[in-house]
Design a protein around this motif. Sequence first.
Motif, PDB file in Angstrom:
ATOM      1  N   UNK A   6       0.849  -1.197   0.000  1.00 45.44           N
ATOM      2  CA  UNK A   6       0.000   0.000   0.000  1.00 45.44           C
ATOM      3  C   UNK A   6       0.880   1.241   0.000  1.00 45.44           C
ATOM      4  N   UNK A   7       1.925   1.243   0.806  1.00 49.11           N
ATOM      5  CA  UNK A   7       2.826   2.390   0.875  1.00 49.11           C
ATOM      6  C   UNK A   7       3.514   2.627  -0.470  1.00 49.11           C
ATOM      7  N   UNK A   8       4.008   1.579  -1.089  1.00 47.86           N
ATOM      8  CA  UNK A   8       4.662   1.714  -2.403  1.00 47.86           C
ATOM      9  C   UNK A   8       3.648   2.174  -3.449  1.00 47.86           C
ATOM     10  N   UNK A   9       2.457   1.612  -3.404  1.00 50.09           N
ATOM     11  CA  UNK A   9       1.414   2.000  -4.344  1.00 50.09           C
ATOM     12  C   UNK A   9       1.068   3.479  -4.178  1.00 50.09           C
ATOM     13  N   UNK A  10       1.008   3.945  -2.940  1.00 46.72           N
ATOM     14  CA  UNK A  10       0.697   5.354  -2.686  1.00 46.72           C
ATOM     15  C   UNK A  10       1.738   6.256  -3.340  1.00 46.72           C
ATOM     16  N   UNK A  11       3.005   5.879  -3.255  1.00 42.15           N
ATOM     17  CA  UNK A  11       4.059   6.687  -3.890  1.00 42.15           C
ATOM     18  C   UNK A  11       3.909   6.679  -5.415  1.00 42.15           C
ATOM     19  N   UNK A  12       3.615   5.504  -5.985  1.00 44.13           N
ATOM     20  CA  UNK A  12       3.417   5.417  -7.439  1.00 44.13           C
ATOM     21  C   UNK A  12       2.191   6.236  -7.864  1.00 44.13           C
ATOM     22  N   UNK A  13       1.120   6.163  -7.090  1.00 46.45           N
ATOM     23  CA  UNK A  13      -0.090   6.912  -7.421  1.00 46.45           C
ATOM     24  C   UNK A  13       0.150   8.412  -7.317  1.00 46.45           C
ATOM     25  N   UNK A  14       0.918   8.825  -6.327  1.00 44.99           N
ATOM     26  CA  UNK A  14       1.236  10.245  -6.185  1.00 44.99           C
ATOM     27  C   UNK A  14       1.959  10.741  -7.435  1.00 44.99           C
ATOM     28  N   UNK A  15       2.917   9.978  -7.918  1.00 44.89           N
ATOM     29  CA  UNK A  15       3.630  10.356  -9.148  1.00 44.89           C
ATOM     30  C   UNK A  15       2.680  10.425 -10.338  1.00 44.89           C
ATOM     31  N   UNK A  16       1.822   9.417 -10.467  1.00 40.60           N
ATOM     32  CA  UNK A  16       0.885   9.381 -11.599  1.00 40.60           C
ATOM     33  C   UNK A  16      -0.089  10.549 -11.536  1.00 40.60           C
ATOM     34  N   UNK A  17      -0.549  10.873 -10.346  1.00 40.15           N
ATOM     35  CA  UNK A  17      -1.476  12.001 -10.199  1.00 40.15           C
ATOM     36  C   UNK A  17      -0.788  13.321 -10.513  1.00 40.15           C
ATOM     37  N   UNK A  18       0.445  13.472 -10.066  1.00 39.20           N
ATOM     38  CA  UNK A  18       1.186  14.695 -10.376  1.00 39.20           C
ATOM     39  C   UNK A  18       1.325  14.870 -11.891  1.00 39.20           C
ATOM     40  N   UNK A  19       1.566  13.769 -12.586  1.00 41.28           N
ATOM     41  CA  UNK A  19       1.667  13.817 -14.045  1.00 41.28           C
ATOM     42  C   UNK A  19       0.334  14.232 -14.656  1.00 41.28           C
ATOM     43  N   UNK A  20      -0.749  13.634 -14.176  1.00 39.24           N
ATOM     44  CA  UNK A  20      -2.085  13.974 -14.698  1.00 39.24           C
ATOM     45  C   UNK A  20      -2.411  15.444 -14.438  1.00 39.24           C
ATOM     46  N   UNK A  21      -2.076  15.944 -13.252  1.00 40.22           N
ATOM     47  CA  UNK A  21      -2.370  17.343 -12.931  1.00 40.22           C
ATOM     48  C   UNK A  21      -1.485  18.292 -13.733  1.00 40.22           C
TER      49      UNK A  21
END
Length: 165
Positions: free
Chosen positions: A30-45
């Motif tokens: 979950x912690x690793x996924x959260x970091x990956x999702x944060x990166x993906x969201x930053x890219x989308x934004x």
Amino acid sequence: MEDEVDRLVAAWRRERPDLDVEPLEVLSRISRLARHLDRARRTAFAEHNLEPWEFDVLTALRRAGAPYQLSPGQLLTQTLVTSGTMTNRIDRLAGKGLVQRLPDPGDRRGVLVRLTTAGQDLADAALAGLLAHERALLAELSAAQRGDLAGLLRQLVAPFDNLPE
């Protein structure tokens, strides 16, 4: 299929066989996924020239429904930041023409923060972009698996979301 957490857990089991490291199998992922999702969201934004915090404030106002306004206190509750931080964020968004401050008719000293048309358009476009990115991230899971995962994650998150303030 092996992942980094499998390797981490195997190393801990080798080094500390006296400890039950099973929680790492779930929570480290979950912690690793959260970091990956944060990166993906930053890219989308970034595709919409938005910072994550800008998206959070704009979409909180957008979700409020017409006339797309909330008090600064309501925004604090929804975005989990301090009042000083929120004041700064409102100032910056107002400077970009994405929100405006209005007097609160129910409180002479209060203000309301309202989404401008430009803010609403940007929030809508950024949300659509984010959802496209997130759909792609979930593409490997079936609809049933996504539902199961959402339910399991809800079970984990709900106690934290329902803590008294």
